[in-house]
Design a protein around this motif. Structure first.
Motif, PDB file in Angstrom:
ATOM      1  N   GLN A 145       0.659  -1.209   0.178  1.00 23.19           N
ATOM      2  CA  GLN A 145      -0.016   0.027   0.147  1.00 23.19           C
ATOM      3  C   GLN A 145       0.817   1.320  -0.119  1.00 23.19           C
ATOM      4  O   GLN A 145       1.831   1.347   0.712  1.00 23.19           O
ATOM      5  CB  GLN A 145      -0.822  -0.139   1.222  1.00 23.19           C
ATOM      6  CG  GLN A 145      -1.929   1.099   1.384  1.00 23.19           C
ATOM      7  CD  GLN A 145      -2.776   1.168   0.231  1.00 23.19           C
ATOM      8  OE1 GLN A 145      -3.376  -0.088  -0.153  1.00 23.19           O
ATOM      9  NE2 GLN A 145      -3.572   2.133  -0.174  1.00 23.19           N
ATOM     10  N   GLN A 146       0.514   2.221  -0.684  1.00 20.16           N
ATOM     11  CA  GLN A 146       1.069   3.469  -0.636  1.00 20.16           C
ATOM     12  C   GLN A 146       0.879   4.450   0.432  1.00 20.16           C
ATOM     13  O   GLN A 146      -0.207   4.607   0.622  1.00 20.16           O
ATOM     14  CB  GLN A 146       0.813   4.396  -2.133  1.00 20.16           C
ATOM     15  CG  GLN A 146       1.846   5.479  -2.548  1.00 20.16           C
ATOM     16  CD  GLN A 146       3.176   5.066  -2.669  1.00 20.16           C
ATOM     17  OE1 GLN A 146       3.341   4.134  -3.580  1.00 20.16           O
ATOM     18  NE2 GLN A 146       4.209   5.856  -2.463  1.00 20.16           N
ATOM     19  N   ALA A 147       2.064   4.645   0.937  1.00 23.00           N
ATOM     20  CA  ALA A 147       1.743   5.673   2.280  1.00 23.00           C
ATOM     21  C   ALA A 147       1.726   6.915   1.702  1.00 23.00           C
ATOM     22  O   ALA A 147       2.147   7.440   0.774  1.00 23.00           O
ATOM     23  CB  ALA A 147       2.939   5.768   3.024  1.00 23.00           C
TER      24      ALA A 147
ATOM     25  N   THR B 153     -11.909  10.961  -2.186  1.00 20.56           N
ATOM     26  CA  THR B 153     -12.150   9.744  -2.800  1.00 20.56           C
ATOM     27  C   THR B 153     -10.950   8.854  -2.303  1.00 20.56           C
ATOM     28  O   THR B 153     -11.126   7.515  -2.586  1.00 20.56           O
ATOM     29  CB  THR B 153     -12.407   9.588  -4.066  1.00 20.56           C
ATOM     30  OG1 THR B 153     -11.441  10.254  -4.851  1.00 20.56           O
ATOM     31  CG2 THR B 153     -13.752  10.292  -4.422  1.00 20.56           C
ATOM     32  N   VAL B 154      -9.822   9.314  -1.797  1.00 19.41           N
ATOM     33  CA  VAL B 154      -8.752   8.505  -1.524  1.00 19.41           C
ATOM     34  C   VAL B 154      -9.008   7.679  -0.096  1.00 19.41           C
ATOM     35  O   VAL B 154      -9.263   8.319   0.722  1.00 19.41           O
ATOM     36  CB  VAL B 154      -7.424   9.282  -1.547  1.00 19.41           C
ATOM     37  CG1 VAL B 154      -6.067   8.499  -1.145  1.00 19.41           C
ATOM     38  CG2 VAL B 154      -7.200   9.987  -2.772  1.00 19.41           C
TER      39      VAL B 154
ATOM     40  N   ALA C 190      -7.616   0.968   3.493  1.00 20.08           N
ATOM     41  CA  ALA C 190      -6.797  -0.108   2.732  1.00 20.08           C
ATOM     42  C   ALA C 190      -5.634  -0.607   3.800  1.00 20.08           C
ATOM     43  O   ALA C 190      -5.307  -1.797   3.940  1.00 20.08           O
ATOM     44  CB  ALA C 190      -6.185   0.299   1.544  1.00 20.08           C
ATOM     45  N   ALA C 191      -4.969   0.334   4.614  1.00 17.95           N
ATOM     46  CA  ALA C 191      -3.849  -0.142   5.181  1.00 17.95           C
ATOM     47  C   ALA C 191      -4.068  -0.767   6.557  1.00 17.95           C
ATOM     48  O   ALA C 191      -3.424  -1.297   7.128  1.00 17.95           O
ATOM     49  CB  ALA C 191      -2.991   1.443   5.556  1.00 17.95           C
TER      50      ALA C 191
ATOM     51  N   GLU D  88       4.880   5.056   8.779  1.00 16.50           N
ATOM     52  CA  GLU D  88       3.849   5.340   7.377  1.00 16.50           C
ATOM     53  C   GLU D  88       2.910   5.824   7.917  1.00 16.50           C
ATOM     54  O   GLU D  88       2.158   5.150   8.662  1.00 16.50           O
ATOM     55  CB  GLU D  88       3.837   4.024   6.348  1.00 16.50           C
ATOM     56  CG  GLU D  88       5.247   3.592   5.977  1.00 16.50           C
ATOM     57  CD  GLU D  88       5.045   2.205   5.129  1.00 16.50           C
ATOM     58  OE1 GLU D  88       5.025   2.280   3.952  1.00 16.50           O
ATOM     59  OE2 GLU D  88       4.812   1.094   5.951  1.00 16.50           O
ATOM     60  N   ILE D  89       2.390   6.866   7.214  1.00 16.92           N
ATOM     61  CA  ILE D  89       0.972   7.525   7.586  1.00 16.92           C
ATOM     62  C   ILE D  89       0.265   7.374   6.110  1.00 16.92           C
ATOM     63  O   ILE D  89       0.626   7.791   5.190  1.00 16.92           O
ATOM     64  CB  ILE D  89       1.450   9.006   7.806  1.00 16.92           C
ATOM     65  CG1 ILE D  89       2.381   9.276   8.914  1.00 16.92           C
ATOM     66  CG2 ILE D  89      -0.054   9.695   8.243  1.00 16.92           C
ATOM     67  CD1 ILE D  89       2.183   8.664  10.099  1.00 16.92           C
TER      68      ILE D  89
END
Ligand code: ZN
Ligand code: ZN
Length: 480
Positions: free
Chosen positions: A20-22, A135-136, A141-142, A128-129
């Motif tokens: 997952q992108q932080a 809509t993000v 997800a994290a 990671e934050i």
């Protein structure tokens, strides 16, 4: 080499959990100088942030230990010591140990405590934050759980129940009637052998944090957060909700039902109209669905069977069929509307009726997708064994429940039925009984196209017509 090894260890720690992108990343190193000190890692929360998820990885070799907590710009927001590597907070819920509530914009701090770092320690860490904003949905997800069952199949659940967070009650240890703790309600659902439940307290989300806490313990039943949006003109379950939705239709922020529908969709949930067959007015205030401006495209499902109303004049099936006849596509579901987990069998106990959903997995997104898709039946008596699947075939085209068929001159509708000893299979065409056949493991109806145009469904009843299994429609498109 000495410096490389911890870095390699950290790299290993990072895969695959870090796919997952932080939104923000802070890295650094815990050294001997940090031993028994507190360390703050700043991060910035922009306006409009709805959820924050924080994840920590660090090199735990040589007994380095990092405790974890968080402060918002004004105050303490939670602490988990060394027990968690991630946590989440939103307005409605938070990981145990953390405080839900407003997420003020500004500079927040991840709070480290370092109970141990040896003199020669060089332990890299990575914070990671992840943020939900607009809509993000990176933060959701994290923190998302893996599916309870990753294989496709039929999953049995109850989509409607109440506990202490609204008007659910049960007996206390000494026998008094008390607001029933969420744990008792969920425990009863698990004991009933269900695969999933939606807990739908009236107009609130105060149970969402509890569900988050209970889910790891109840690792054999999916707990879906929901709210019974309870208005003066009817009730509707928002199932799979991620935040509170304003129910006050008629106030400036919520001019009409369409505004509720939009808010529910934006919160990732589906809307299912509850007990539409109940009366309205002083007989049952706000019970039936009477809103004149309902946009049916914003409604996914109808609670065709609420508690014990099936086979009575209060059944919601007539209301559902009427909407299907008007051309709307709505999945019929059931809900016990349980208000007491100790209710005896046959008295709207949890799981009676059961909604049985064919889904790609046992996870909230998959169950919601399954309800949307409509390969769903209602098991009126809440057995754990009965199955009803329906397929329509015409030439080379075929359709399952919830799907659309554009048939040729004739079509065959086959119901696959399991778990019912005696009774009959009834073919419904546009809301009325068209044919019936004695029960068999596979029952096939032969129809002319003209008789099927619109929608068809199969139900299973007792010999004297009491509903046992209620199937969902196959939509039949005729003409252009
Ligand atoms: Zn209700
Ligand atoms: Zn209810």
């Amino acid at each position: 080499m000495l410096r490389l090894l911890p870095a390699l260890a950290l790299l290993l720690l990072q895969t695959p959990a870090h796919a997952q992108q932080a939104d923000q990343v802070a890295t650094g190193e815990i050294t001997g100088a940090d031993h028994e000190t507190y360390k703050q890692i700043p991060f910035d929360v922009p306006e409009g942030t709805e959820r924050i998820t924080v994840r920590l990885t660090y090199d735990k070799a040589n007994k380095t230990v990092v405790d974890l907590g968080v402060f918002d710009p004004q105050r303490f927001r939670g602490w988990s010591g060394g027990t968690r590597d991630r946590f989440t907070l939103s307005a409605s819920d938070a990981s145990p140990g953390y405080l839900p509530g407003a997420l003020p914009a500004g500079r927040w701090h991840v709070q480290f405590g370092v109970p141990n770092a040896r003199k020669d320690a060089h332990s890299p860490y990575r914070v990671e934050i992840f943020l939900d904003r607009g809509t993000v949905r990176n933060a959701s997800a994290a923190i998302a759980d893996a599916p309870i069952n990753a294989a496709p199949g039929w999953f049995r659940g109850d989509l409607h129940m109440h506990d202490a967070h609204s008007d659910g009650s049960c007996k206390s240890k000494t026998g008094k009637k008390i607001p029933c703790p969420l744990f008792r309600t969920v425990d009863a659902a698990a004991n009933a052998g269900l695969d999933f439940v939606a807990v739908t307290d009236h107009n609130t989300v105060s149970h969402f944090g509890g569900l988050r806490e209970l889910q790891p313990y109840f690792d054999n039943i999916l707990l879906i957060p929901g709210t019974e949006v309870t208005t003066f003109g009817g009730h509707a379950n928002a199932i799979g909700l991620t935040r509170w939705v304003d129910f006050r239709i008629g106030t400036p922020g919520v001019p009409n039902v369409a505004a509720v529908e939009k808010a529910v969709a934006e919160a990732g949930a589906i809307l299912s109209i509850n007990h539409p067959g109940l009366p309205s007015g002083e007989a049952c205030m706000g019970c039936g669905w009477v809103w004149p401006d309902t946009d049916w495209n914003g409604i996914t499902a109808i609670e065709a069977i609420n508690a014990n109303t099936v086979n009575t004049p209060l059944s919601g099936i007539g209301f559902w069929y009427k909407q299907l006849n008007a051309g709307h596509r709505l999945t019929g579901v059931g809900g016990s509307d349980n208000h007491n987990p100790d209710a005896e069998a046959g008295r709207a106990g949890i799981g009676r009726p059961t909604t049985v959903v064919h889904a790609e997995a046992l996870s909230t997104p998959a169950i919601l997708a399954g309800i949307r898709a409509g390969r769903v039946f209602v098991d009126v008596e809440g057995t754990r064994t009965r199955v009803l699947d329906v397929e329509a075939v015409s030439g080379r085209t075929r359709a399952l429940m919830g799907e659309t068929l554009a048939p040729g001159a004739k079509l065959d509708v086959t119901a696959t039925i399991a778990g019912v000893d005696a009774g009959k299979a009834v073919l419904i065409a546009n809301g009325t009984e068209a044919q019936s056949l004695p029960l068999a493991p596979a029952v096939t109806f032969h129809l002319d196209r003209k008789a099927a145009c619109g929608w068809i469904a199969v139900n299973v009843t007792t010999q004297d017509g009491k509903l046992l299994l209620v199937g969902n429609p196959i939509y039949v498109r005729c003409g252009r």
